[in-house]
Scaffold this motif. Structure first.
Motif, mmCIF file in Angstrom:
data_model
loop_
_atom_site.group_PDB
_atom_site.id
_atom_site.type_symbol
_atom_site.label_atom_id
_atom_site.label_comp_id
_atom_site.label_asym_id
_atom_site.label_seq_id
_atom_site.Cartn_x
_atom_site.Cartn_y
_atom_site.Cartn_z
ATOM 1 N N ARG A 299 -11.501 -104.512 -21.060
ATOM 2 C CA ARG A 299 -12.005 -103.135 -21.049
ATOM 3 C C ARG A 299 -13.531 -103.084 -21.200
ATOM 4 O O ARG A 299 -14.128 -102.034 -21.007
ATOM 5 C CB ARG A 299 -11.321 -102.306 -22.144
ATOM 6 N N ASN B 285 -15.065 -102.895 -17.281
ATOM 7 C CA ASN B 285 -15.265 -101.617 -16.597
ATOM 8 C C ASN B 285 -15.719 -100.539 -17.578
ATOM 9 O O ASN B 285 -15.572 -99.357 -17.312
ATOM 10 C CB ASN B 285 -14.017 -101.189 -15.826
ATOM 11 N N MET C 204 -14.565 -99.354 -20.217
ATOM 12 C CA MET C 204 -13.585 -98.395 -20.707
ATOM 13 C C MET C 204 -13.745 -98.207 -22.212
ATOM 14 O O MET C 204 -13.340 -97.193 -22.762
ATOM 15 C CB MET C 204 -12.173 -98.913 -20.383
ATOM 16 N N LEU D 64 -15.168 -95.091 -24.092
ATOM 17 C CA LEU D 64 -14.406 -93.899 -24.480
ATOM 18 C C LEU D 64 -14.023 -93.925 -25.955
ATOM 19 O O LEU D 64 -13.609 -92.925 -26.510
ATOM 20 C CB LEU D 64 -13.118 -93.788 -23.663
ATOM 21 N N VAL E 25 -20.210 -95.403 -13.619
ATOM 22 C CA VAL E 25 -19.373 -94.907 -12.525
ATOM 23 C C VAL E 25 -19.384 -95.904 -11.364
ATOM 24 O O VAL E 25 -18.344 -96.244 -10.796
ATOM 25 C CB VAL E 25 -19.868 -93.519 -12.073
ATOM 26 N N ARG F 240 -17.314 -98.934 -12.219
ATOM 27 C CA ARG F 240 -15.869 -98.704 -12.163
ATOM 28 C C ARG F 240 -15.368 -98.598 -10.724
ATOM 29 O O ARG F 240 -14.199 -98.836 -10.459
ATOM 30 C CB ARG F 240 -15.513 -97.442 -12.954
ATOM 31 N N MET G 173 -9.021 -100.921 -12.328
ATOM 32 C CA MET G 173 -8.161 -101.301 -13.448
ATOM 33 C C MET G 173 -6.764 -100.727 -13.306
ATOM 34 O O MET G 173 -6.587 -99.591 -12.890
ATOM 35 C CB MET G 173 -8.775 -100.810 -14.765
ATOM 36 N N GLN H 261 -4.322 -89.214 -22.743
ATOM 37 C CA GLN H 261 -5.551 -89.985 -22.582
ATOM 38 C C GLN H 261 -5.469 -90.889 -21.356
ATOM 39 O O GLN H 261 -6.464 -91.181 -20.713
ATOM 40 C CB GLN H 261 -5.785 -90.799 -23.861
ATOM 41 N N GLU I 69 -8.296 -92.022 -18.580
ATOM 42 C CA GLU I 69 -8.703 -93.411 -18.307
ATOM 43 C C GLU I 69 -8.441 -93.774 -16.865
ATOM 44 O O GLU I 69 -9.263 -94.417 -16.217
ATOM 45 C CB GLU I 69 -7.928 -94.358 -19.228
ATOM 46 N N LEU J 80 -11.199 -92.227 -14.707
ATOM 47 C CA LEU J 80 -12.511 -92.859 -14.906
ATOM 48 C C LEU J 80 -12.516 -94.264 -14.331
ATOM 49 O O LEU J 80 -13.510 -94.710 -13.756
ATOM 50 C CB LEU J 80 -12.861 -92.888 -16.396
ATOM 51 N N ALA J 81 -11.386 -94.965 -14.461
ATOM 52 C CA ALA J 81 -11.324 -96.346 -13.991
ATOM 53 C C ALA J 81 -11.455 -96.425 -12.481
ATOM 54 O O ALA J 81 -11.753 -97.484 -11.937
ATOM 55 C CB ALA J 81 -10.015 -96.993 -14.441
ATOM 56 N N LEU J 82 -11.211 -95.304 -11.785
ATOM 57 C CA LEU J 82 -11.381 -95.310 -10.338
ATOM 58 C C LEU J 82 -12.818 -95.004 -9.950
ATOM 59 O O LEU J 82 -13.128 -94.855 -8.778
ATOM 60 C CB LEU J 82 -10.452 -94.286 -9.697
ATOM 61 N N GLY J 83 -13.683 -94.881 -10.938
ATOM 62 C CA GLY J 83 -15.089 -94.645 -10.626
ATOM 63 C C GLY J 83 -15.422 -93.190 -10.383
ATOM 64 O O GLY J 83 -16.389 -92.894 -9.705
ATOM 65 N N SER J 84 -14.622 -92.274 -10.932
ATOM 66 C CA SER J 84 -15.035 -90.881 -10.807
ATOM 67 C C SER J 84 -15.912 -90.526 -11.997
ATOM 68 O O SER J 84 -15.818 -91.139 -13.058
ATOM 69 C CB SER J 84 -13.827 -89.952 -10.730
ATOM 70 N N THR J 85 -16.764 -89.529 -11.801
ATOM 71 C CA THR J 85 -17.641 -89.141 -12.905
ATOM 72 C C THR J 85 -16.819 -88.359 -13.923
ATOM 73 O O THR J 85 -15.679 -87.965 -13.653
ATOM 74 C CB THR J 85 -18.780 -88.230 -12.417
#
Lengths: 257, 632
Positions: free
Chosen positions: A54, A57, A59, A62, A87, A90, A95, B172, B176, B179-184
């Motif tokens: 984590r 990327n 993570m 958070l 961004v 990621r 993931m 949650q 996650e 976000l993990a896909l690269g979106s803001t």
């Protein structure tokens, strides 16, 4: 410990330390992940293996009260730095999570989500991406007739493959998998493992697992972690057949875990 | 012998639970009973669609149509103000707020919910209408706009807390995953979190709407109360009169049993029908999301949205409607400007980079919460600054003189305390009993439980003025209590009953089943288990609900308007059959009927505010304290 040449490495860490408040969760981790290979991270619960991936990327951003020291090099760039565009990172490092987490949208919308947020609007292109990603994730035949039904209606294994398809649709360079099979039954697990075998032709895969058979079956390299430290790292057959450390041997032979 | 005891206790709780349902039937029955005589003279059609409401004219007319239209207009306006501000604040609190800001802003917004409506009304009357008068250069600021602004502010806490809860309920893992896909962060919020929480947010808006429609005192004080449909319909500065306002104004002066009296009950029935529709749809939506979020079955749509043409068609229709509405509502020039602005927005939306749209969105979200907190600050500061000079030992301990212009408010303070004490001692045993029955003695959804629950939901959604009317018709007239402390206590008690039942039931349900099983497995009876194992950990929650109810009962005006309160009474009541003075009522009369009582108005408002806000603050403190300590 085996030292790999860092040229072939996609991601490598240098003196990586991570703290959750006062808890020193990752201790001086130095590890490299090779391109187009599957690397497994094994170790008992709480050893830090999920925390480690984590980091890649970001993570962990958070989580409150996390402090990271050291370097994580991704294509030569330090992605642990606060200046990194998370961004962008990621997008390039995808993931798959422990529990399948499709969005409460249709199958189609789940896969199209990534391309959409990255600016693709053309319906035809999206259709192509969705179809290709679902095929690559070996899910197309099962869902092609219900692309617009809710993704929450799929079985657990299908949901997890949908999450993989969703990740593939963004075309990342690296795919992180955080115990992707831990909530699945054996048949679904087999399908995901076959899929990982296919994926490594085009992607670098880093998979966290507490299932040693899975690590032995599907990875090229294996790292064994214990209490926040990387104890041993090497080719998978070496780790399982001739471990260099006593601790590793005890773990892979099932004496603790 | 033992079993006898258990069934007796069970029967007792069942009786208390049925009480809520019975009182709903009673309320509806008494409203209808007194409304029916009207329709022997006036046809239903003339009543609903009649264009003139003039029950005291030489030829009285009972057309309720303008009142319905005005109610809907005020509600619409309030929603236009409250929904963007409320949603923006909720998203900010749930997604962006640093924990320190959240720790201050959340209780502050909950306190906003605690301010009595008569205090809002007072602020609106003294400050807001004056601002509007000056800003728009009109003879009077008492208008649709004033009502909508004030009611919008009053609906904010409901909208904010319920939609924030809905956003927090989004797992949650969706966050996650996105976000993990690269979106803001903003893409995640707008495309995943808000859609996932949409039903909860809708329910929040509808609940806020229910609050707005049912509000009486603030509306009377700022809307101008002319029973006309604004001319043209977009004239936001026109005075308006709502259904609730009509009841509040006219009920006190009407002859019991007259046609006008019947007409007012018929107005109450119309109001009740509107609020019931609104509240039941919120309840239905909330139930729906719970089942949807747990179920794994695919959702069935009425119209399957996989039709290629469906969503584009919906969008096109919506766009045309919006364009038409804009040109209908505004003069041509502003309408054209607005359209160009909207078009620019739509054009820009897909062309600016995600990072920039995130920046813009976050600025707007921060702006929303800033506006909300500023409004709260202004209202509180204004009343505190102006009220402090009026406070004195004499003010707190003396009866009023010279129609409240001089002297103090001692009888009003004592009267309010009496009313609240009576209401709580009436509602608490019944409410807790009903909650115990619902939580402990029913499993899932039997028909009787369903009826009881619906009854409680209905009771919860009733506007406070309807309780006032019922109290008048049933307690004051039918049971012949007269305008009295007793009638006020029971009316207020009925009003807070659903709050007590709900909060108690929720805290009982938060005690895990395993704890009950542990106790039962040791051979204790059901009631022993409830009393010794389930109730103790639920106590803080029950206490919180009780205190919130006390605050609400202390601040409410509409239910005691015709049942218990009088304006001037030098002596404290000696029996429950005597009327009393009460703080909210005193403030209402001082502000609307007594010229030259400025100083004592502010003083009364401040005392009421301090009383209610202190009560709420204690409740919030208890809840936060125990939420942190108890972890199952």
């Amino acid at each position: 410990m085996v030292n790999m040449t860092t040229e072939a490495a996609v991601i490598s860490t240098k003196g990586l330390n991570l703290y959750y408040g006062d808890n020193h969760a990752l201790q001086d981790i130095n590890i490299s992940f090779e391109r187009n290979r599957v690397t497994a991270l094994i170790g008992p619960s709480g050893c830090g293996k999920s925390t480690l991936i984590r980091c890649f990327n970001r993570m962990n951003d958070l989580v409150d009260n996390v402090r990271v020291q050291g370097q994580i090099l991704f294509d030569g760039e330090d992605i642990a730095s606060p200046r990194t565009d998370v961004v962008e990172i990621r997008k390039r490092i995808g993931m798959v999570f422990q529990k399948p987490n499709p969005f409460p949208k249709s199958v189609y919308e789940n896969v199209a989500y990534g391309p959409r947020v990255h600016g693709i609007k053309d319906k035809k292109i999206l259709d192509q991406i969705v179809e290709k990603s679902l095929k690559d994730a070996a899910l197309w035949d099962e869902v092609k007739d219900r692309l617009h039904a809710s993704a929450l209606g799929l079985s657990g294994g299908q949901q997890q493959r949908l999450c993989i398809a969703r990740t593939l649709a963004v075309e990342p360079e690296v795919i992180l998998m955080d115990e992707p099979c831990s909530s699945l039954d054996p048949i679904a697990t087999t399908k995901i493992e076959d899929l990982i075998e296919e994926l490594k032709k085009r992607y670098t895969v880093i998979i966290v697992t507490h299932n040693m058979q899975q690590a032995a079956r599907s990875s090229d390299y294996t790292g064994f972690m214990y209490l926040g430290k990387l104890i041993e790292f090497g080719e998978t057959c070496q780790i399982f057949e001739a471990p260099g450390e006593r601790l590793t041997e005890n773990y892979v032979t099932g004496r603790f875990g | 012998m033992h079993n006898w005891n258990e069934s007796l206790i069970r029967g007792l709780w069942f009786f208390t639970a049925s009480f809520a349902v019975l009182s709903v039937f009673f309320i509806i029955f008494f409203l209808l009973k007194d409304a029916v005589p009207l329709f022997q003279t006036v046809s239903v059609q003339d009543f609903i669609f009649g264009n003139t409401w003039n029950p005291t004219g030489a030829t009285p007319s009972y057309g309720v149509f303008p009142l319905i239209v005005d109610t809907l207009l005020v509600t619409l306006g309030a929603m236009v103000i409250a929904v963007p501000l409320g949603l923006g604040s909720a998203v900010y609190l749930s997604e962006l707020a640093p924990s320190k800001v959240k720790a201050v802003a959340k209780p502050a917004i909950e306190l906003l919910a605690g301010i009595p409506s008569v205090v809002y009304g007072f602020f609106g009357l003294i400050v807001l209408t004056d601002w509007l008068r000056v800003a728009f250069d009109v003879p009077s600021g008492e208008s649709w706009l004033a009502g909508s602004i004030l009611l919008g502010v009053m609906a904010l806490p409901t909208i904010i807390s319920v939609s924030e809860d809905a956003l927090n309920m989004v797992p949650q893992m969706f966050r996650e995953g996105s976000l993990a896909l690269g979106s803001t962060h903003w893409q995640t919020i707008s495309r995943v979190l808000i859609p996932s929480a949409l039903s909860g947010i809708t329910a929040a808006v509808i609940l806020g709407m229910g609050r707005v429609i049912g509000e009486t005192m603030a509306v009377i004080m700022v809307c101008g109360n002319a029973a006309i449909i604004p001319e043209p319909i977009t004239n936001v500065l026109s005075p308006v009169r709502t259904l609730t306002g009509t009841l509040g104004i006219e009920m006190g002066e009407v002859a019991v049993g007259s046609l006008h009296y019947s007409a007012l009950f018929a107005v109450a029935v119309v109001l009740l029908v509107i609020t019931l529709i609104v509240n039941l749809s919120a309840v239905w939506i909330l139930k729906h999301i719970r089942s949807k979020q747990s179920a794994e079955v695919p959702k069935r749509h009425f119209i399957s949205p996989n039709n290629e043409w469906f969503w584009p068609a919906v969008r096109a229709v919506l766009a045309v409607l919006i364009v038409l509405a804009v040109f209908f509502l505004f003069p041509p020039l502003p309408a054209a400007v607005l359209m160009v602005f909207l078009a620019a927005l739509i054009y820009a939306k897909d062309r600016i980079s995600p990072n920039i749209s995130q920046k813009i969105a976050f600025v707007l979200l921060r702006g929303a919460i800033a506006v909300v907190l500023c409004v709260l600050g202004i209202i509180l500061l204004y009343i505190i600054v102006n009220g402090l000079p009026a406070l004195s030992w004499e003010f707190l301990t003396q009866p009023p003189r010279d129609l409240g212009r001089a002297g103090g408010i001692f009888p009003a303070i004592v009267g309010t305390l009496y009313l609240v004490a009576g209401a709580i001692s009436f509602a608490l045993p019944i409410g807790i009993g009903a909650a115990i029955y619902l939580s402990e003695y029913t499993r899932g959804s039997s028909r009787i439980t369903g009826i009881i629950r619906t009854g409680i939901d209905l009771l919860n959604g009733m506007p406070s003025i309807v309780f006032g009317l019922f109290g008048f018709a049933f307690l004051v007239i039918f049971l012949n209590f007269g305008v009295s402390l007793l009638a006020g206590m029971i009316t207020l008690g009925l009003m807070v009953l659903p709050t007590i039942i709900r909060t108690t039931e929720e805290s009982l349900k938060s005690v895990p089943t395993s704890v009950r099983e542990g106790s039962l497995a040791l051979g204790s009876t059901k009631w022993q288990t409830i009393r010794r194992v389930v109730l103790p950990p639920a106590l803080p929650g029950i206490l919180t609900g009780t205190i919130l109810s006390i605050g609400r009962a202390a601040g409410e005006t509409a239910p005691i308007l015709f049942t218990a309160a009088v304006f001037s009474k030098r002596f404290l009541p000696t029996s429950v059959y005597e009327p009393v003075m009460a703080l909210p009522y005193h403030l209402f009369i001082l502000a609307t009927n007594v010229p030259g009582a400025t100083k004592n108005q502010y003083g009364t408002a401040l005392v009421l505010l301090i009383l209610v806000v202190a009560i709420y603050a204690v409740a919030i403190w208890i809840r936060n304290r125990y939420q942190k300590n108890v972890r199952w």
